[in-house]
Design an enzyme around this catalytic site. Structure first.
Site, mmCIF file in Angstrom:
data_model
loop_
_atom_site.group_PDB
_atom_site.id
_atom_site.type_symbol
_atom_site.label_atom_id
_atom_site.label_comp_id
_atom_site.label_asym_id
_atom_site.label_seq_id
_atom_site.Cartn_x
_atom_site.Cartn_y
_atom_site.Cartn_z
ATOM 1 N N HIS A 211 25.930 35.621 46.515
ATOM 2 C CA HIS A 211 25.293 36.651 45.684
ATOM 3 C C HIS A 211 24.078 37.147 46.480
ATOM 4 O O HIS A 211 22.936 36.838 46.166
ATOM 5 C CB HIS A 211 24.873 36.010 44.355
ATOM 6 C CG HIS A 211 24.545 36.979 43.258
ATOM 7 N ND1 HIS A 211 24.359 38.327 43.464
ATOM 8 C CD2 HIS A 211 24.362 36.780 41.921
ATOM 9 C CE1 HIS A 211 24.082 38.909 42.302
ATOM 10 N NE2 HIS A 211 24.073 37.992 41.357
ATOM 11 N N ARG B 130 22.063 41.402 34.106
ATOM 12 C CA ARG B 130 21.009 41.792 35.035
ATOM 13 C C ARG B 130 21.533 42.550 36.251
ATOM 14 O O ARG B 130 20.993 43.580 36.622
ATOM 15 C CB ARG B 130 20.251 40.559 35.555
ATOM 16 C CG ARG B 130 19.116 40.113 34.698
ATOM 17 C CD ARG B 130 18.947 38.622 34.822
ATOM 18 N NE ARG B 130 20.120 37.975 34.240
ATOM 19 C CZ ARG B 130 20.238 37.680 32.954
ATOM 20 N NH1 ARG B 130 19.257 37.932 32.148
ATOM 21 N NH2 ARG B 130 21.339 37.145 32.459
ATOM 22 N N THR B 131 22.558 42.027 36.897
ATOM 23 C CA THR B 131 22.980 42.627 38.168
ATOM 24 C C THR B 131 23.451 44.059 37.935
ATOM 25 O O THR B 131 23.028 44.989 38.625
ATOM 26 C CB THR B 131 24.068 41.765 38.828
ATOM 27 O OG1 THR B 131 23.555 40.441 38.978
ATOM 28 C CG2 THR B 131 24.462 42.304 40.197
ATOM 29 N N LYS C 297 47.158 46.083 36.305
ATOM 30 C CA LYS C 297 48.537 46.489 36.645
ATOM 31 C C LYS C 297 48.952 45.949 38.005
ATOM 32 O O LYS C 297 50.011 46.295 38.521
ATOM 33 C CB LYS C 297 48.633 48.023 36.670
ATOM 34 C CG LYS C 297 48.217 48.694 35.391
ATOM 35 C CD LYS C 297 48.301 50.211 35.564
ATOM 36 C CE LYS C 297 47.691 50.930 34.364
ATOM 37 N NZ LYS C 297 47.475 52.351 34.651
ATOM 38 N N ARG D 133 31.562 42.904 41.426
ATOM 39 C CA ARG D 133 31.464 41.487 41.046
ATOM 40 C C ARG D 133 32.874 41.050 40.670
ATOM 41 O O ARG D 133 33.575 41.766 39.942
ATOM 42 C CB ARG D 133 30.522 41.306 39.869
ATOM 43 C CG ARG D 133 30.654 39.922 39.268
ATOM 44 C CD ARG D 133 29.577 39.592 38.298
ATOM 45 N NE ARG D 133 28.305 39.405 38.973
ATOM 46 C CZ ARG D 133 27.208 38.944 38.361
ATOM 47 N NH1 ARG D 133 27.255 38.648 37.087
ATOM 48 N NH2 ARG D 133 26.086 38.787 39.030
HETATM 49 C C1 NCD Z 1 23.968 34.655 38.290
HETATM 50 C C2 NCD Z 1 25.375 34.953 38.763
HETATM 51 O O1 NCD Z 1 26.056 35.802 38.193
HETATM 52 O O2 NCD Z 1 25.732 34.323 39.742
HETATM 53 N N1 NCD Z 1 23.455 35.634 37.441
HETATM 54 C C3 NCD Z 1 22.821 36.713 37.990
HETATM 55 O O3 NCD Z 1 23.411 37.514 38.670
HETATM 56 N N2 NCD Z 1 21.497 36.822 37.785
HETATM 57 C C4 NCD Z 1 23.757 33.285 37.807
HETATM 58 C C5 NCD Z 1 24.683 32.715 36.769
HETATM 59 O O4 NCD Z 1 25.547 33.396 36.244
HETATM 60 O O5 NCD Z 1 24.494 31.540 36.465
#
Ligand code: NCD
Length: 332
Positions: free
Chosen positions: A138, A59-60, A89, A110
Site C-alpha cells: 500500500h 480513506r484511500t 463477467k 484497490r
Molecule cells: C488499510 C488498508 O486498506 O490496507 N486502510 C487504509 O487504506 N487506510 C488498513 C486496513 O484495512 O487495516
C-alpha cells in the site's frame, strides 16, 4: 536530468529512489501549505482520475477523490468493482487497463489479489497507482505515514518504531517498514507468531543492516519506542474464521499501556480500527491517527500531480465579489 515521476506507475515502495521520495515529500508540503492558505489549485484541470476499487475503502478512495477535485480535476469511479464492473463477467485486469486508458488520465486500483495493480498497469498506458493489493503493498499509505512521522517527530533517523498487530497480512506494515528502512529507523515487530512479518521482508531489511527486534510483548516494545504503528487483524485475509476469532484482540492499546510508554510516544494507525486502540486513548496528545489520515489528501495531491507532470503550483486568485470591492474602497 532532474527527478520526475511523470508517466510513472506507483506500485510498490521499492521503486522509489531517495530523490523521488524527497520530491514527493517536498511537493506534498507545497500542496499542504496551499491548501491551508485556502488557495484554489488548478493543476489537474481537464484531467480525469478513475478510482477502481474491488475492496472496501473509506480513506484511500475519498482522499484520492478529494485530492483530484482539490486540484481542479474530475473523478469517475467504480465503487464496488468486484460485483458491478465487468470483472464479474470474467474480464482480466489487463483488458480493464487497456480500456480505462481512453477514459482517464490516471487510475487508482484497490484489489484483494497481490500483483493486481501491476496487472492493470501492464494493460494501461496511463499511470496506475496501487491503492492496496491484497496482503501485498500500500505504497501511498506508506508515503503519507512517512509524511506524518516527519511532521510530528521532525525526523525518522534514529527513531525506534514499533509495528504491531497483523504484520503477516497487513500491507501497510509491509510498505511502511520497507520505506522507513531508507531513513535509518529501528524496528520492533510485535505480532502473535501466526501473524509475524513475512520472512522475506525481515530478511531483506536485515540485509540492509536494519535493526529489528521481533517480539510478542507489546508493553515492552512500547516502553522502548518513539512511534507505535498499530494495525487491525485483517479478518478478510483469514481462510479460517475460528483462527481469526482466536487472534483478534491479541493486542489492545489502552490508557494503562500508554501511561507506561516512553514520553512523547506517537501512536499511529492506518485505520479503520476495530478494537485494537481503546477510544480512551484518543485524548492523549500523541494519538496521531486522525491527523495521520488527514495527510492523505496533500500526499495524494502531490502524487497525482507528479505522475501527470503537473506539480508546479497553478493557482487562481479567488474571484473578487462586489462586496469585496466595496470593502476595499471603504478601507482606502
Ligand atoms: C488499510 C488498508 O486498506 O490496507 N486502510 C487504509 O487504506 N487506510 C488498513 C486496513 O484495512 O487495516
Amino acid at each position: 536530468m532532474a527527478t520526475s515521476l511523470r508517466g510513472q506507475d506507483i506500485l510498490c515502495v521499492e521503486q522509489f529512489t531517495q530523490d523521488e521520495i524527497t520530491l514527493i515529500m517536498e511537493t506534498t508540503a507545497r500542496f499542504e501549505s496551499a491548501l491551508q492558505a485556502g488557495r484554489r489549485l488548478t493543476n489537474m484541470i481537464g484531467k480525469v482520475l478513475a478510482t477502481v476499487f474491488y475492496e472496501p475503502s473509506t480513506r484511500t478512495r475519498l482522499s484520492f477523490e478529494s485530492a483530484m477535485l482539490r486540484l481542479g480535476g474530475q473523478v469517475i469511479s467504480v465503487a464496488d468493482a468486484a460485483s458491478t464492473s465487468s470483472a464479474a463477467k470474467g474480464e482480466t485486469l489487463f483488458d480493464t487497463g487497456k480500456m480505462i486508458e481512453s477514459y482517464c488520465d490516471v487510475a487508482v486500483i484497490r484489489h484483494p489479489v497481490v500483483g493486481s495493480a501491476q496487472a492493470l498497469a501492464e494493460g494501461a498506458s496511463v499511470p496506475v497507482i496501487n491503492g492496496g493489493d491484497g496482503a501485498g503493498q500500500h505504497p501511498t499509505q506508506a508515503l503519507l505515514d512517512l509524511y506524518a512521522i516527519r511532521k510530528e517527530k521532525g525526523r525518522v533517523e534514529g527513531l525506534t518504531i514499533a509495528l504491531a498487530g497483523d504484520l503477516k497480512n497487513g500491507r501497510t506494515a509491509h510498505s511502511l517498514s520497507t520505506l522507513l528502512a531508507n531513513f535509518g529507523a529501528h524496528f520492533y515487530f510485535v505480532a502473535p507468531h501466526a501473524l509475524a512479518m513475512p520472512g522475506e521482508i525481515t530478511a531483506r531489511l536485515r540485509e540492509r543492516r536494519v535493526e529489528i527486534m521481533e517480539t510478542t510483548d507489546l508493553a515492552q516494545a512500547v516502553a522502548a519506542s518513539d512511534v507505535l504503528y498499530m494495525t487491525r487483524i485483517q479478518k478478510e485475509r483469514f481462510a479460517d474464521l475460528a483462527e481469526y476469532e482466536r487472534l483478534k484482540g491479541s493486542f489492545i492499546v489502552d490508557r494503562t499501556l500508554v501511561q507506561a510508554a516512553k514520553p512523547g510516544l506517537m501512536i499511529m494507525h492506518p485505520l479503520p480500527r476495530v478494537d485494537e486502540i481503546a477510544k480512551e486513548v484518543d485524548v492523549y496528545p500523541g494519538a496521531a491517527y486522525f491527523r495521520q489520515a488527514a495527510c492523505g489528501v496533500p500526499v495524494r495531491m502531490a502524487l497525482l500531480a507528479l505522475v501527470a507532470g503537473q506539480e508546479k503550483l497553478h493557482r487562481t486568485r479567488p474571484k473578487r465579489t462586489a462586496q469585496d470591492t466595496r470593502r476595499i474602497k471603504r478601507a482606502r
